[in-house]
Design an enzyme around this catalytic site. Structure first.
Site, PDB file in Angstrom:
ATOM      1  N   GLY A   1       0.810  -1.213   0.000  1.00 39.81           N
ATOM      2  CA  GLY A   1       0.000   0.000   0.000  1.00 39.81           C
ATOM      3  C   GLY A   1       0.843   1.261   0.000  1.00 39.81           C
ATOM      4  O   GLY A   1       0.471   2.278  -0.608  1.00 39.81           O
TER       5      GLY A   1
ATOM      6  N   GLU B   1       8.340   7.441 -29.860  1.00 39.64           N
ATOM      7  CA  GLU B   1       9.364   7.032 -30.824  1.00 39.64           C
ATOM      8  C   GLU B   1       9.150   5.595 -31.308  1.00 39.64           C
ATOM      9  O   GLU B   1      10.085   4.830 -31.518  1.00 39.64           O
ATOM     10  CB  GLU B   1      10.768   7.223 -30.253  1.00 39.64           C
TER      11      GLU B   1
ATOM     12  N   THR C   1       5.737   2.686 -30.919  1.00 40.18           N
ATOM     13  CA  THR C   1       5.145   1.846 -29.885  1.00 40.18           C
ATOM     14  C   THR C   1       5.797   0.459 -29.877  1.00 40.18           C
ATOM     15  O   THR C   1       6.504   0.078 -30.816  1.00 40.18           O
ATOM     16  CB  THR C   1       3.641   1.672 -30.134  1.00 40.18           C
TER      17      THR C   1
END
Length: 406
Positions: free
Chosen positions: A363, A386, A388
């Site tokens: 957490g 630049e 994917t």
């Protein structure tokens, strides 16, 4: 680092180690302490860029020296250290480099001499530059660029809208990719220098982003932007010769925007390695100190094995990045698209490692009390800009099969 004659060796020489340690100190002492503040402000960290300029880190001399460094690893080592500090601030410091690379790789000596210094400014008056290729309907599909450049009585007139431009609208110098002959697709494109203060260029929407929020990203609007003929990167004679070859059915050579991306993708990989390493080290140190059920959580196999995988993947990504950088520097053919491989592996490593860092902190890692949530937000961009991850796989797939994969 051995030279091209003896082959790749993943060991830094004394000069590179000294440079790495220098950048690491700046990143530790200046960049990292400022990361959370500028992430919250979502503004360009001009004071940090100026501090980098004062010590010579943000300068044409440093970028040029490391670009031409013998092993090919200079900028990659520096980028890893900067992005280890903070990705948003890191990109604000190195974002000018993409425009500089476009000019340096395709410009004439006169263009390089005139415009490169203006991209950086001086320590007392720092400037930035922007490379503008993507468009609202042309992100990874560079061939779909609609921005037009028309030759008119010795000048070029540009019209269109660019998007996702790092430093777009606040840059002193913009490099804009435009279509000269739309029927030729990417082969009919060219890149143009837009000098500071040119009428018709304006900033459009500034994007509020998931990560790298200290880096300015915006649209750039070009409304009858008129620039002298001398602002065509490479010159008109070279462009006319290339277009003539294409129209005659011959090969045109590599298109400017694609050549720029190919030379800089391993640099994006180095950025991703820096972010991944930061998250791994933070989670490792946390696991050494945090106690649950009467012992350090790092003593639990579940955590220790996860840290082992994180460390391994970071090292793999770095080695692939260095290999691609070394190959590019020594002119070795990338027959399996090793540059794209480095970006693919490093970017997806950064996303995975930063996510696991949050998991180790539990957490606490989900809150802004710890930087791993910011590292995770920052990491995602590496799989997008630049090219994917899907585009990288397409490039690699074409290379390894020899087929026109679509």
């Amino acid at each position: 680092m051995s030279d091209g004659a003896t082959g790749f060796c993943p060991e830094l020489n004394d000069d590179l180690r000294e440079m790495r340690d220098w950048v690491r100190r700046f990143s530790r002492d200046v960049v990292r302490p400022a990361g959370a503040e500028w992430d919250e402000r979502e503004e360009t960290p001009w004071p940090v860029i100026q501090e980098a300029a004062k010590i010579g880190l943000y300068s044409l001399d440093f970028f040029a020296q490391q670009w031409f460094e013998e092993s090919g690893l200079g900028l990659h080592v520096a980028f890893e250290e900067l992005f280890w500090g903070d990705a948003g601030i890191g990109l604000s410091i190195v974002g000018t480099g993409l425009a500089a690379a476009a000019l340096a790789t395709g410009g004439t000596p006169e263009q390089v001499g005139e415009w490169l210094p203006q991209m950086f400014g001086t320590p007392d008056d720092v400037k930035v530059a922007a490379f503008c290729a993507s468009e609202p309907d042309a992100g990874s599909d560079v061939g779909a660029i609609r921005t037009r450049a028309v030759y008119d009585d010795g000048d070029w007139v540009l019209n269109g809208v660019k998007t996702w431009a790092t430093n777009g609208g606040i840059a002193n110098v913009h490099i804009v990719v435009a279509s000269v002959d739309p029927e030729l697709g990417t082969r009919g494109q060219a890149s143009f220098i837009i000098p500071p203060g040119t009428p018709g260029l304006s900033q459009g929407q500034k994007f509020r982003k998931h990560g790298i929020r200290a880096s300015h990203t915006a649209e750039v609007v070009l409304d009858n932007v008129r620039v002298p003929g001398s602002c065509l990167i490479g010159g008109k004679e070279k462009l006319d010769a290339r277009l003539a070859r294409v129209r005659s059915g011959a090969r045109a050579g590599e298109q400017g925007a694609m050549r720029t991306f190919e030379s800089t993708r391993p640099l994006v990989a180095a950025m991703a390695v820096g972010t991944a390493r930061a998250a791994y080290e933070y989670a490792r140190d946390y696991a050494r100190e945090r106690e649950q059920f009467g012992r350090k959580i790092g003593e639990n196999q579940a955590v220790a094995f996860l840290l082992a995988d994180m460390a391994t993947r970071v090292d793999v990504a770095r080695l692939m990045t260095w290999r691609a950088a070394w190959m590019a520097r020594h002119g070795r053919p990338m027959e399996q698209a090793e540059g794209s491989m480095s970006k693919l592996v490093a970017s997806e490593t950064a996303v995975w490692v930063t996510e696991q860092a949050i998991q180790i902190l539990g957490g606490a890692g989900y809150t802004r009390e710890h930087p791993v949530e910011r590292f995770h937000r920052d990491a995602k961009i590496y799989t997008i800009f630049e090219g994917t991850s899907e585009i990288q796989r397409l490039i690699i797939g074409r290379s390894v099969t020899g087929l026109p994969v679509r």
